[in-house]
Enzyme design. Structure first.
Site, PDB file in Angstrom:
ATOM      1  CB  CYS A 179      -3.661  -4.649  19.494  1.00 45.76           C
ATOM      2  SG  CYS A 179      -4.616  -5.589  18.270  1.00 45.76           S
ATOM      3  NE  ARG A 195       0.651   2.462   0.228  1.00 44.53           N
ATOM      4  CZ  ARG A 195       0.370   1.590   1.168  1.00 44.53           C
ATOM      5  NH1 ARG A 195       0.920   0.390   1.150  1.00 44.53           N
ATOM      6  NH2 ARG A 195      -0.483   1.876   2.126  1.00 44.53           N
ATOM      7  CB  CYS A 205      -3.880  -6.893  11.654  1.00 45.92           C
ATOM      8  SG  CYS A 205      -3.416  -5.220  12.153  1.00 45.92           S
ATOM      9  CE1 TYR A 211       5.099   1.080  -0.867  1.00 46.91           C
ATOM     10  CE2 TYR A 211       5.109  -1.310  -0.986  1.00 46.91           C
ATOM     11  CZ  TYR A 211       5.058  -0.149  -0.245  1.00 46.91           C
ATOM     12  OH  TYR A 211       4.964  -0.223   1.122  1.00 46.91           O
ATOM     13  NE  ARG A 255      -3.871   3.190  15.694  1.00 46.84           N
ATOM     14  CZ  ARG A 255      -4.318   3.939  16.705  1.00 46.84           C
ATOM     15  NH1 ARG A 255      -5.556   3.831  17.107  1.00 46.84           N
ATOM     16  NH2 ARG A 255      -3.507   4.774  17.329  1.00 46.84           N
ATOM     17  CD  GLU A 266       1.666  -1.851  -1.986  1.00 45.36           C
ATOM     18  OE1 GLU A 266       1.924  -0.820  -1.361  1.00 45.36           O
ATOM     19  OE2 GLU A 266       1.538  -2.967  -1.429  1.00 45.36           O
ATOM     20  CB  CYS A 314      -8.720  -8.401  13.224  1.00 47.57           C
ATOM     21  SG  CYS A 314      -9.311  -6.860  13.941  1.00 47.57           S
ATOM     22  NE  ARG A 334      -2.805   0.151  12.024  1.00 46.19           N
ATOM     23  CZ  ARG A 334      -2.067   0.881  12.831  1.00 46.19           C
ATOM     24  NH1 ARG A 334      -1.653   0.369  13.977  1.00 46.19           N
ATOM     25  NH2 ARG A 334      -1.724   2.110  12.518  1.00 46.19           N
ATOM     26  CE1 TYR A 383       9.694  -4.414   0.979  1.00 45.28           C
ATOM     27  CE2 TYR A 383       7.818  -2.929   0.989  1.00 45.28           C
ATOM     28  CZ  TYR A 383       8.461  -4.046   1.490  1.00 45.28           C
ATOM     29  OH  TYR A 383       7.875  -4.788   2.481  1.00 45.28           O
TER      30      TYR A 383
HETATM   31 FE1  SF4 Z   1      -6.760  -2.933  14.680  1.00 45.17          FE
HETATM   32 FE2  SF4 Z   1      -7.513  -5.442  14.463  1.00 45.17          FE
HETATM   33 FE3  SF4 Z   1      -5.103  -4.744  13.673  1.00 45.17          FE
HETATM   34 FE4  SF4 Z   1      -5.683  -4.744  16.298  1.00 45.17          FE
HETATM   35  S1  SF4 Z   1      -5.617  -6.522  14.944  1.00 45.17           S
HETATM   36  S2  SF4 Z   1      -4.605  -3.153  15.131  1.00 45.17           S
HETATM   37  S3  SF4 Z   1      -7.825  -4.135  16.228  1.00 45.17           S
HETATM   38  S4  SF4 Z   1      -7.017  -4.080  12.792  1.00 45.17           S
END
Ligand code: SF4
Ligand code: ADP
Length: 699
Positions: free
Chosen positions: A351, A228, A354, A175, A302, A104, A366, A325, A180
């Site tokens: 959550c 992107r 990350c 990008y 997700r 990227e 993570c 994620r 940006y």
């Molecule tokens: Fe998902 Fe892990 Fe990021 Fe939480 S830390 S949002 S579990 S990838």
């Protein structure tokens, strides 16, 4: 086990211009916090995903010139031949598993502050991003680009693309998203130009089109060129010939890109937390793209359910299942679907710990996957653990995230594991927290581990089993692990910004009281100096039950740390929807059962607030009684043959669930090794490196 034929479509190869992805699992570019100074850490992190079946693996944003400098946020660079070699480590690692590698390339325009390079940021018309978040704020305003500047950026992009090819990338990005430079040309709020780069949508896409053209010229015939682009704002603007300007953009650029990687405009909407947004949330904005182009489209949402993924493909929303994620939480997600092991998927809980790692300027962490970022420096594989040299008896006390993770990883090593939990449900703090507004998906931390533990024959698990010293000595394990968690205190907070004193009284509550089912009476003041999610979500919880709540915090915003997890704007929206007054920069001084006395954090100016109850969401302290009691019986432990006692998770140092899971994993990997082991420290690759071949760097 054979996979369900319904999922076959996910394993079809798909062409991206001249290259072919082996399947539809596409790890889109995402921030990893791994700069070119951590080339081995980065290569191993990405390799795990290629090994786990992702068909395309991309870098995060990779700056094409020092005028695009996000420091102190971690960023990759493609500036010189050292960078080529650093990236080549990743492309070689990815290619070993048959995946394609994408890069990227990125120019941040006015949204970077060039703190390290000290160059004035570039922008179409001198319009800055005036962020309210102090981590992004800067005092240097961008300058307007003239035609020579535009030519420079095009040249840097072409140079970057050539370097990317030398480094072995198969897909090179332009990008134009997330505020940006390319994006700034697209939006009239940033782009006030009166030349051929401003005005109509045809003119505003010109810069991005030229970026695509120079990229294609630079990479030659055997490399894909991806665009992107953020479409949220443009989707909301009626077009002249099409329903929206986003439709017009795709039509105008369809012949210039081999792949459209489509996304939202801001981090909170693009990478939204599960607390506020469900799986597949981008669909209403991006579902038109495939109708406007015959080029493949990748998008995210997700995605962790293979049925949702198949539905996206079958309904013509996406060609590739984009994952950032989901690929961090489970690098082996594709292979688990391929092999019919769906229940083994370690689903992302949404959550955003990350993304907080990137905001913190460190390699990715993570909650679900404690091995993320540890693949090279600690040698942790996300799926495999070395078998124990000797099978031993391990007793783990406490079945929260730390205890469950420790039990699973020690059991995978082949030990004989006993897990005892005082409560009537597994999950520790999550047994309650999963019931709070928006946090149901967080229970995947428990579900994943319990599911695996239940399949194992070398694990014995006991609920409603409070263990004391005598029970532990009777069980006589070889190793004892204490994962007994933490409790919330009634401590208050001083203008020195440290916890001080306690507030007692019948109508003073902590989150533990709420978890135990005690509900405050009458108007309630929530005093939050924990600053992560608990204060905000417990306020929502009380308000949802009809309690009149006022939220008070010494921080400048409600749940202030959630700026790191992209949740902050949504926390404020949620509290506003529940009609909760938010009082910031206030500390709680006194409460007499009818009135709370508040003081301004900086000026000390006092105000009164009528309320009947106070909920303090402040300091947590380890539940250390068991450890203290054991410390008085060391001789008995020795006689019982208990070779090590390890405290993990919140019982060691209260933190986020991610800390507890990592702590449990670390303890298991280091079981019986007599203390902390060092990890490898990565170093940048330079042309002074032995074995560095300058010929590789033909630029
Ligand atoms: Fe998902 Fe892990 Fe990021 Fe939480 S830390 S949002 S579990 S990838
Ligand atoms: P962590 O996040 O570190 O896993 P939690 O608070 O989520 O911590 O979980 C700790 C768990 O330990 C709780 O479920 C609690 O009931 C349990 N526990 C605490 N003391 C004991 C004990 N003496 N025996 C068994 N379980 C215990």
């Amino acid at each position: 086990m054979a996979r369900d034929s319904r999922y076959d479509v996910l394993f079809e190869p798909v062409r991206i211009g001249p290259v072919t992805a082996p399947n539809r699992f596409y790890q889109v570019p995402h921030a990893s916090g791994m700069t070119n100074a951590l080339p081995r850490v980065r290569a191993a992190f990405r390799e795990a995903k290629a090994e786990g079946g992702w068909g395309v693996i991309c870098t995060g944003a990779c700056s094409i010139d020092p005028s695009s400098d996000d420091a102190p946020l971690p960023m990759a660079t493609m500036w010189d031949r050292n960078d080529i070699r650093a990236h080549a480590l990743m492309t070689e690692a990815v290619h070993r598993h048959g995946a394609l590698a994408g890069v990227e390339l990125w120019h941040g325009g006015a949204s970077v502050m060039n703190r390290a390079s000290r160059l004035p940021p570039l922008s179409p018309s001198g319009i800055p991003w005036m962020a309210t978040h102090v981590g992004f704020m800067g005092n240097l305003r961008p300058r307007s680009m003239d035609k020579a500047d535009i030519r420079d950026v095009l040249r840097w992009q072409a140079d970057g693309a050539r370097k990317a090819r030398t480094a072995g990338f198969d897909i090179v990005y332009v990008y134009a998203g997330m505020g940006y430079l390319g994006y700034e040309f697209l939006l009239p709020e940033y782009n006030h130009r009166t030349d051929e780069y401003g005005g109509s949508i045809e003119n505003r896409v010109r810069f991005v089109r030229e970026m695509l053209e120079v990229t294609r010229d630079a990479v030659g015939k055997d490399c894909g060129v991806a665009l992107r682009v953020s479409l949220e704002e443009l989707h909301g603007r009626p077009g002249t010939h099409q329903p929206s300007e986003a439709h017009e953009l795709v039509a105008l650029l369809s012949d210039h890109a081999d792949l459209f990687d489509v996304k939202m405009d801001s981090s909170p909407t693009d990478c939204s937390a599960s607390r506020f947004t469900g799986e597949g949330s981008h669909e209403p904005v991006i579902d038109f793209v495939k109708k406007m182009t015959d080029k493949p489209v990748v998008g995210v949402g997700r995605f962790t359910s293979p049925d949702t993924m198949v539905s996206q493909i079958r309904r013509g929303v996406l060609d590739f299942i984009g994952g950032a994620r989901p690929s961090i939480a489970d690098p082996f997600l594709p292979n688990k679907i391929r092999d019919g092991r769906i229940e083994e998927i370690r689903e992302c809980i949404g959550c955003n710990i990350c993304i907080s790692s990137w905001h913190d300027g460190v390699p990715v962490r993570c909650t679900q996957n404690p091995t993320a970022g540890e693949e090279w420096r600690r040698g942790w594989h996300p799926e495999r653990v070395a078998p124990a040299r000797k099978r031993e008896k391990v007793l783990i006390v406490g079945g929260g995230p730390a205890g469950l993770e420790c039990a699973l990883t020690t059991a995978r090593q082949g030990h004989e594991v006993t897990l005892a939990e005082a409560g009537s449900a597994w999950g520790g703090r999550l047994a309650f927290e999963r019931t709070l507004p928006g946090l149901a998906a967080w229970n995947r931390v428990v579900d994943y581990r319990l599911g695996r533990l239940n399949e194992m024959t070398n694990v014995s698990m006991y609920l409603e089993s409070t263990l004391g010293v005598d029970e532990i000595i009777d069980l006589a394990p070889d190793h004892l692990v204490l994962a007994t968690g933490a409790r919330w205190t009634r401590m208050l907070y001083s203008s020195m910004e440290i916890p001080v004193g306690t507030l007692d009284g019948p109508e003073v509550y902590t989150p533990d009281d709420i978890a135990a089912g005690r509900l405050p009476q009458g108007p309630t003041l929530v005093f939050d100096f924990d600053n992560y999610y608990h204060g905000g979500v417990l306020t929502e919880h009380l308000a949802a039950q009809g309690i009149d709540v006022t939220y008070v915090t010494p921080a400048g915003q409600a749940s202030a740390w959630t700026i790191m997890t992209n949740e902050l704007p949504l926390v404020h929206q949620a509290l506003s929807r529940r009609k909760v007054p938010v009082r910031t920069l206030q500390i709680l001084k006194e409460f007499d059962g009818e009135t709370a006395t508040l003081a301004h954090l900086f000026t000390g100016e006092q105000t009164k607030l009528a309320c009947r109850s106070v909920l303090i969401v402040g300091l947590r302290a380890p539940r250390g009684q068991l450890k203290d009691a054991l410390d008085t019986r060391l001789a008995d432990l020795e006689t019982a043959g208990i070779g090590s006692v390890t405290v993990i998770g919140d019982a060691l140092a209260p933190g986020a669930i991610a800390h507890a899971v990592h702590s449990g994993h670390l303890a298991a990997r280091e079981l019986g090794q007599g203390g902390r082991k060092p990890y490898l420290r990565d170093t940048p690759i330079t042309d002074r490196e032995p074995g560095f071949a300058p010929a590789e760097a033909a630029e």
